[in-house]
Write a protein that holds these residues in place. Structure first.
Motif, PDB file in Angstrom:
ATOM      1  N   GLU A 173       0.807  -1.210   0.000  1.00  0.00           N
ATOM      2  CA  GLU A 173       0.000   0.000   0.000  1.00  0.00           C
ATOM      3  C   GLU A 173       0.849   1.274   0.000  1.00  0.00           C
ATOM      4  O   GLU A 173       0.524   2.243  -0.691  1.00  0.00           O
TER       5      GLU A 173
ATOM      6  N   LEU B 146       2.027   1.856  -3.468  1.00  0.00           N
ATOM      7  CA  LEU B 146       0.912   2.310  -4.313  1.00  0.00           C
ATOM      8  C   LEU B 146       0.632   3.792  -4.070  1.00  0.00           C
ATOM      9  O   LEU B 146       0.503   4.579  -5.008  1.00  0.00           O
TER      10      LEU B 146
ATOM     11  N   GLY C 147      -5.186   3.358 -11.368  1.00  0.00           N
ATOM     12  CA  GLY C 147      -5.985   2.385 -10.644  1.00  0.00           C
ATOM     13  C   GLY C 147      -6.535   1.332 -11.586  1.00  0.00           C
ATOM     14  O   GLY C 147      -7.116   1.654 -12.623  1.00  0.00           O
TER      15      GLY C 147
ATOM     16  N   ASP D  63      -6.962  -4.343  -8.991  1.00  0.00           N
ATOM     17  CA  ASP D  63      -6.441  -4.646  -7.659  1.00  0.00           C
ATOM     18  C   ASP D  63      -6.154  -3.429  -6.797  1.00  0.00           C
ATOM     19  O   ASP D  63      -5.933  -3.577  -5.599  1.00  0.00           O
ATOM     20  N   ASP D  64      -6.112  -2.253  -7.419  1.00  0.00           N
ATOM     21  CA  ASP D  64      -5.657  -1.101  -6.628  1.00  0.00           C
ATOM     22  C   ASP D  64      -6.496   0.159  -6.857  1.00  0.00           C
ATOM     23  O   ASP D  64      -6.082   1.248  -6.485  1.00  0.00           O
TER      24      ASP D  64
ATOM     25  N   ILE E  25      -7.383   2.559  -3.722  1.00  0.00           N
ATOM     26  CA  ILE E  25      -6.281   3.408  -3.251  1.00  0.00           C
ATOM     27  C   ILE E  25      -6.020   4.526  -4.262  1.00  0.00           C
ATOM     28  O   ILE E  25      -5.784   5.676  -3.889  1.00  0.00           O
TER      29      ILE E  25
END
Ligand SMILES: *Cc1c(COP(=O)(O)O)cnc(C)c1O
Length: 227
Positions: free
Chosen positions: A169, A172, A200, A203-204, A207
């Motif tokens: 994280e 990211l 993004g 999976d992300d 965030i």
């Protein structure tokens, strides 16, 4: 039908995006780009029927054939690397997310000038410095920004980035935050229309939205694993 519960998935993702906007506090609008690469035109039609109007592909040839075959009223986005000798196809896309070199900028600028209307592009930034990924480093972008601002064949509307796959994280957040700063650098160089942040993936994306994304590019979470 190959993607039976797509509309439900879309609304669940929409809620997750909206919650991430609140958590992040940037107050931005976020658009979903349905990434249909490797899937057939049935994925494009399913996206349309689920209410999505923006479709992304990472290869020009695959995109062009799906555009013709799918025959639905969606906006096409190119999210993968564009070879300079294919710059003439850029006008078929509503947005090119992957302006990744000065030479491609020149080629697209010329194509936009020849067309008589500027091409909408995002500048790809490689925040993490991974060699396998394309894009400008933050410092290269800062030095190139004035040249970009002078290219009247381009309409630079923001920045795109990809985070390292499976990263923690903090990595990211550093990547997405770096893309946000790159967007600011463009604006400071006079590219006042550079407001979009395309970042993004499946999976992300939450965030990325917390860090200010205005466009998330979603494939797997919508259509399942690619074969
Ligand atoms: C494939 C691809 C995506 C979508 O990836 P998923 O992890 O399947 O959501 C997003 N952006 C780019 C540039 C891609 O090539």
């Amino acid at each position: 039908m190959r993607f039976p519960d797509l509309a439900d998935r879309v609304s669940a993702i929409r809620s997750r995006i909206d919650e991430a906007i609140v958590r992040g506090g940037h107050g931005q609008r976020v658009e979903m780009i349905a990434i249909t690469k490797t899937h057939g035109v049935d994925a494009v039609r399913a996206a349309y029927e689920a209410g999505l109007r923006k479709v992304g592909e990472n290869r020009v040839q695959e995109a062009l054939s799906k555009m013709d075959e799918a025959d639905v009223d969606v906006e096409w986005h190119l999210v993968g690397h564009l070879q300079r000798n294919k710059a003439k196809f850029a006008k078929r896309f509503a947005l090119i997310h992957s302006l990744d070199t000065p030479r491609l900028a020149d080629a697209l600028n010329e194509a936009g000038l020849a067309e008589g209307s500027p091409l909408r592009v995002l500048v790809q930034v490689n925040v993490s410095g991974e060699e396998s990924k394309g894009g400008f480093s933050a410092s290269d972008l800062t030095s190139f920004a004035p040249s970009l601002a002078a290219m009247s064949g381009l309409d630079v509307v923001g920045v795109m980035t990809m985070a390292p796959y499976g990263a923690r994280e903090d990595v990211l957040r550093a990547t997405f935050g770096g893309a946000r700063e790159a967007r600011e650098a463009l604006q400071h160089a006079g590219l006042t229309r550079a407001c979009e942040l395309s970042m993004g993936m499946s999976d992300d994306f939450e965030i990325a939205v917390e860090e200010g994304a205005t466009m998330v590019r979603l494939g797997t979470i919508l259509f399942g694993a690619r074969t």
